[in-house]
Design a protein around this motif. Structure first.
Motif, PDB file in Angstrom:
ATOM      1  N   SER A 262       0.723  -1.154  -0.132  1.00  0.00           N
ATOM      2  CA  SER A 262       0.690  -0.195  -0.162  1.00  0.00           C
ATOM      3  C   SER A 262       0.507   1.378   0.234  1.00  0.00           C
ATOM      4  N   ILE A 263       0.110   2.379  -0.567  1.00  0.00           N
ATOM      5  CA  ILE A 263       1.152   3.504  -0.746  1.00  0.00           C
ATOM      6  C   ILE A 263      -0.098   4.482   0.212  1.00  0.00           C
ATOM      7  N   ASP A 264       0.151   5.349   0.436  1.00  0.00           N
ATOM      8  CA  ASP A 264      -0.708   6.342   1.591  1.00  0.00           C
ATOM      9  C   ASP A 264      -1.192   7.320   2.729  1.00  0.00           C
ATOM     10  N   ARG A 265      -1.288   7.336   2.835  1.00  0.00           N
ATOM     11  CA  ARG A 265      -0.946   9.161   3.946  1.00  0.00           C
ATOM     12  C   ARG A 265      -1.499   8.416   5.107  1.00  0.00           C
ATOM     13  N   VAL A 266      -0.798   8.868   6.480  1.00  0.00           N
ATOM     14  CA  VAL A 266      -0.825   8.846   7.502  1.00  0.00           C
ATOM     15  C   VAL A 266      -1.174  10.125   8.152  1.00  0.00           C
ATOM     16  N   PHE A 267      -1.299   9.973   9.447  1.00  0.00           N
ATOM     17  CA  PHE A 267      -1.333  11.037   9.864  1.00  0.00           C
ATOM     18  C   PHE A 267      -0.687  11.251  11.925  1.00  0.00           C
ATOM     19  N   ARG A 268      -0.076  12.114  12.403  1.00  0.00           N
ATOM     20  CA  ARG A 268       0.431  12.118  13.855  1.00  0.00           C
ATOM     21  C   ARG A 268       0.637  13.388  13.749  1.00  0.00           C
TER      22      ARG A 268
ATOM     23  N   ALA B 222       2.318  17.220   9.831  1.00  0.00           N
ATOM     24  CA  ALA B 222       1.188  16.582  10.611  1.00  0.00           C
ATOM     25  C   ALA B 222       1.082  15.209   9.353  1.00  0.00           C
ATOM     26  N   GLU B 223       1.012  15.192   8.247  1.00  0.00           N
ATOM     27  CA  GLU B 223       0.514  14.041   7.600  1.00  0.00           C
ATOM     28  C   GLU B 223       1.769  14.185   6.615  1.00  0.00           C
ATOM     29  N   PHE B 224       1.355  12.593   6.639  1.00  0.00           N
ATOM     30  CA  PHE B 224       2.752  12.434   5.004  1.00  0.00           C
ATOM     31  C   PHE B 224       1.712  10.788   4.510  1.00  0.00           C
ATOM     32  N   HIS B 225       2.966   9.899   3.485  1.00  0.00           N
ATOM     33  CA  HIS B 225       3.072   8.819   2.681  1.00  0.00           C
ATOM     34  C   HIS B 225       3.182   7.720   3.539  1.00  0.00           C
ATOM     35  N   GLN B 226       3.001   6.879   3.519  1.00  0.00           N
ATOM     36  CA  GLN B 226       4.026   5.756   3.720  1.00  0.00           C
ATOM     37  C   GLN B 226       3.540   4.634   2.653  1.00  0.00           C
ATOM     38  N   ILE B 227       5.031   4.254   2.422  1.00  0.00           N
ATOM     39  CA  ILE B 227       4.546   2.682   1.465  1.00  0.00           C
ATOM     40  C   ILE B 227       4.885   1.525   2.570  1.00  0.00           C
ATOM     41  N   GLU B 228       4.482   0.337   2.527  1.00  0.00           N
ATOM     42  CA  GLU B 228       4.428  -0.214   2.486  1.00  0.00           C
ATOM     43  C   GLU B 228       4.600  -1.764   2.178  1.00  0.00           C
ATOM     44  N   GLY B 229       5.153  -3.098   2.292  1.00  0.00           N
ATOM     45  CA  GLY B 229       5.216  -4.087   1.189  1.00  0.00           C
ATOM     46  C   GLY B 229       4.938  -5.028   3.300  1.00  0.00           C
ATOM     47  N   LEU B 230       4.266  -6.349   2.256  1.00  0.00           N
ATOM     48  CA  LEU B 230       4.476  -7.636   3.373  1.00  0.00           C
ATOM     49  C   LEU B 230       4.350  -8.742   2.623  1.00  0.00           C
ATOM     50  N   VAL B 231       4.493  -9.884   2.861  1.00  0.00           N
ATOM     51  CA  VAL B 231       4.774 -11.305   2.399  1.00  0.00           C
ATOM     52  C   VAL B 231       4.072 -12.163   3.216  1.00  0.00           C
ATOM     53  N   CYS B 232       3.528 -13.042   3.241  1.00  0.00           N
ATOM     54  CA  CYS B 232       2.572 -13.367   3.878  1.00  0.00           C
ATOM     55  C   CYS B 232       2.734 -15.070   3.806  1.00  0.00           C
TER      56      CYS B 232
ATOM     57  N   ILE C 142       6.793 -11.646   6.733  1.00  0.00           N
ATOM     58  CA  ILE C 142       7.290 -10.296   6.629  1.00  0.00           C
ATOM     59  C   ILE C 142       7.226  -9.505   6.414  1.00  0.00           C
ATOM     60  N   ALA C 143       7.705  -7.692   6.472  1.00  0.00           N
ATOM     61  CA  ALA C 143       7.000  -5.858   6.415  1.00  0.00           C
ATOM     62  C   ALA C 143       7.697  -5.211   6.413  1.00  0.00           C
ATOM     63  N   TRP C 144       7.547  -4.055   5.687  1.00  0.00           N
ATOM     64  CA  TRP C 144       8.460  -3.187   5.831  1.00  0.00           C
ATOM     65  C   TRP C 144       7.561  -2.044   5.615  1.00  0.00           C
ATOM     66  N   GLY C 145       7.706  -0.953   5.904  1.00  0.00           N
ATOM     67  CA  GLY C 145       7.443  -0.101   5.660  1.00  0.00           C
ATOM     68  C   GLY C 145       8.461   1.461   5.600  1.00  0.00           C
ATOM     69  N   LEU C 146       8.459   3.122   4.650  1.00  0.00           N
ATOM     70  CA  LEU C 146       9.177   3.585   4.367  1.00  0.00           C
ATOM     71  C   LEU C 146       8.201   4.999   4.384  1.00  0.00           C
ATOM     72  N   SER C 147       8.528   5.963   3.853  1.00  0.00           N
ATOM     73  CA  SER C 147       8.008   7.181   3.888  1.00  0.00           C
ATOM     74  C   SER C 147       8.080   7.577   2.494  1.00  0.00           C
ATOM     75  N   LEU C 148       6.965   7.994   1.543  1.00  0.00           N
ATOM     76  CA  LEU C 148       6.937   8.753   0.126  1.00  0.00           C
ATOM     77  C   LEU C 148       7.791   9.996  -0.034  1.00  0.00           C
ATOM     78  N   GLU C 149       7.457  10.863   1.858  1.00  0.00           N
ATOM     79  CA  GLU C 149       8.475  11.902   1.195  1.00  0.00           C
ATOM     80  C   GLU C 149       9.946  11.852   1.021  1.00  0.00           C
ATOM     81  N   ARG C 150      10.581  10.825   2.055  1.00  0.00           N
ATOM     82  CA  ARG C 150      12.096  10.856   2.189  1.00  0.00           C
ATOM     83  C   ARG C 150      12.855  11.345   0.626  1.00  0.00           C
TER      84      ARG C 150
END
Ligand code: PHE
Length: 488
Positions: free
Chosen positions: A342-348, A358-368, A445-453
């Motif tokens: 997924s690649i979408d917005r999150v809020f902190r 206070a809002e940015f985007h996360q990239i997340e991948g997982l394998v199950c 297994i999963a990982w996440g990173l920001s889209l902004e960076r």
């Protein structure tokens, strides 16, 4: 008028030697003559050569004396034939005129500065300084000693005068032809088209800027990342809910209810609707149990788990909330391995600065899948980041409530010549997966990173507020180039 004068003169004469003299003789402003020469030169009606001359112009002080007379002259005239006490003379004159006047008049031997009286030494004087200043103002030359003296008194300053000498050019005509840009219906009807001369095309002229929509850099980078995930066989998770319950955002992820991230300092909670309507009850019960007393070889956190806390609505703080929903859904069917992204917005609820919003985007991948290990995670991460052009990776042990082991991901940045943190990763804990109902041998297994960076690095933006939010320069959005990840 200036144009007729120039073209007309050149019809019978070889050359205009000096545009300055030419202008003065005809009483035309020299600036106007210069503009016409430049234009005629552009269309090659004339050839023009630069002339430069050092000339002198009056300073403000110099200009004043052309009207009032020089200070020494004013001083001389203020002295009556019988003489005058110095202090009285001073009262009659402007302080600077008095001061300069005394010095210059004494130097000229016009006056006698006596102890009692100031008296005239001569009967008549001529204001030579005023005369010289007037001559300069009219553009006449004066002797070099006089120049030196006036310059020393700061009454004149040098100025470079620019003009042209002009001759016929290759396109010379006594009158400028009107070149037309468009061929009209009238031109055809009147037959005029036969004589018309057309303006040449300017092939190097820039086109008018196109108005229209433009993709934001974040969208360009997102599109590329989506492509990478799709190429790697990942399916996109539905992320179309910014509002999430604490349950899916935290509890399902085995994040204890006292965890500091669940504080309103870090999380935006919703006032209305403040709580979620529906949660899968039997699963909620298992989550409560794992938090309170553990299970599946875990001791749990040993605290009183509160349903009200889990019900609270919030703006999701990470896209892992979506991953937890998806894994739960997956567990409700006979098991099949999955690769999700997924690649979408999150809020902190964070203080905004040059690297945080206070809002940015996360990239997340997982394998199950069954039997996955940390090596699989490392392998997938190498594969994924190599598509982004990052081939040198390092991992550092880290902590997340929902993964064990957890690793921060670092990549060597060839430009910065250092290791930079590019993401976070881990293997989801059994405390998260088993209550969902995933079989015992299934690992995620999963990982996440920001889209902004990565976007900021790719587009050379060093303040996140220049990338996202109300301060963004729309010009940047219009002009930024396409994104090609992994190609430098
Ligand atoms: N959710 C983590 C974060 O917000 C990222 C992450 C995702 C970590 C998946 C591990 C596994 O930083």
């Amino acid at each position: 008028m200036a144009e007729e004068a120039i073209l007309g003169y050149l019809q019978n004469n070889e050359e205009i030697k000096d545009s300055g003299e030419f202008a003065a003789e005809r009483n035309i402003d020299h600036n106007e003559i210069v503009n016409v020469i430049k234009s005629l030169h552009g269309f090659r009606y004339v050839d023009a050569e630069d002339i430069k001359r050092e000339t002198w112009v009056l300073t403000e002080e110099g200009k004043t004396y052309t009207a009032t007379g020089s200070p020494e002259f004013q001083l001389f005239n203020a002295i009556p034939p019988e003489g005058i006490p110095k202090d009285e003379l001073q009262k009659k004159l402007d302080p600077s005129v008095f001061k300069i006047g005394c010095a210059q008049a004494a130097k000229n031997k016009w006056v006698e500065m006596g102890k009692q009286l100031v008296t005239r030494k001569v009967q008549n004087v001529e204001d030579k300084v005023k005369g010289l200043l007037l001559q300069i103002q009219q553009g006449q030359g004066i002797g070099s000693d006089d120049i030196k003296a006036l310059k020393a008194r700061k009454l004149i300053v040098p100025q470079t005068w620019k003009g042209y000498s002009v001759r016929k050019g290759p396109n010379y005509a006594p009158k400028r032809k009107q070149v037309v840009t468009d061929l009209t219906r009238e031109n055809f009807q009147s037959g005029e088209w036969k004589e018309l001369e057309f303006k040449e095309y300017n092939y190097s002229a820039k086109g008018a800027p196109l108005e229209g929509g433009h993709l934001h850099p974040l969208l360009k980078v997102r599109a590329q990342l989506k492509q990478i995930f799709l190429c790697m066989g990942f399916e996109e998770m539905p992320t179309n809910n910014f509002v999430e319950s604490s349950f899916w955002n935290f509890d399902a992820l085995f994040q204890p209810q006292q965890h500091p991230a669940r504080d309103s300092h870090d999380t935006f909670f919703l006032d209305a609707p403040s709580t979620t309507k529906r949660l899968p009850e039997d699963y909620v019960e298992r989550v409560k149990q794992i938090h309170e007393t553990g299970g599946y070889e875990s001791r749990g956190y040993a605290y009183d788990w509160k349903r009200e806390e889990a019900n609270k609505n919030l703006l999701r703080t990470h896209t892992t909330a979506v991953s937890s929903r998806m894994l739960y859904q997956l567990a409700q069917k006979p098991f099949a391995p999955k690769k999700y992204f997924s690649i979408d917005r999150v809020f902190r609820n964070e203080a905004v600065d040059r690297t945080h919003l206070a809002e940015f985007h996360q990239i997340e991948g997982l394998v199950c899948d069954r039997g996955l290990t940390l090596c699989d995670l490392i392998g997938v991460l190498h594969d994924f980041f190599s598509h982004l052009g990052m081939t040198k990776l390092k991992f550092k042990p880290a902590y997340n409530p929902y993964t064990e082991p957890s690793m921060e991901i670092f990549s060597y940045h060839e430009g910065f010549k250092k290791w930079v943190e590019v993401g976070n990763s881990g293997m989801f804990r059994p405390e998260m997966l088993r209550p969902m109902g995933l079989p015992d041998d299934v690992q995620v297994i999963a990982w996440g990173l920001s889209l902004e960076r990565p976007t900021m690095i790719l587009y050379g933006i060093d303040n996140i507020r220049d990338l996202f939010g109300p301060k963004v320069d729309l010009g940047l959005i219009k002009k930024n180039p396409i994104c090609r990840l992994g190609i430098n």
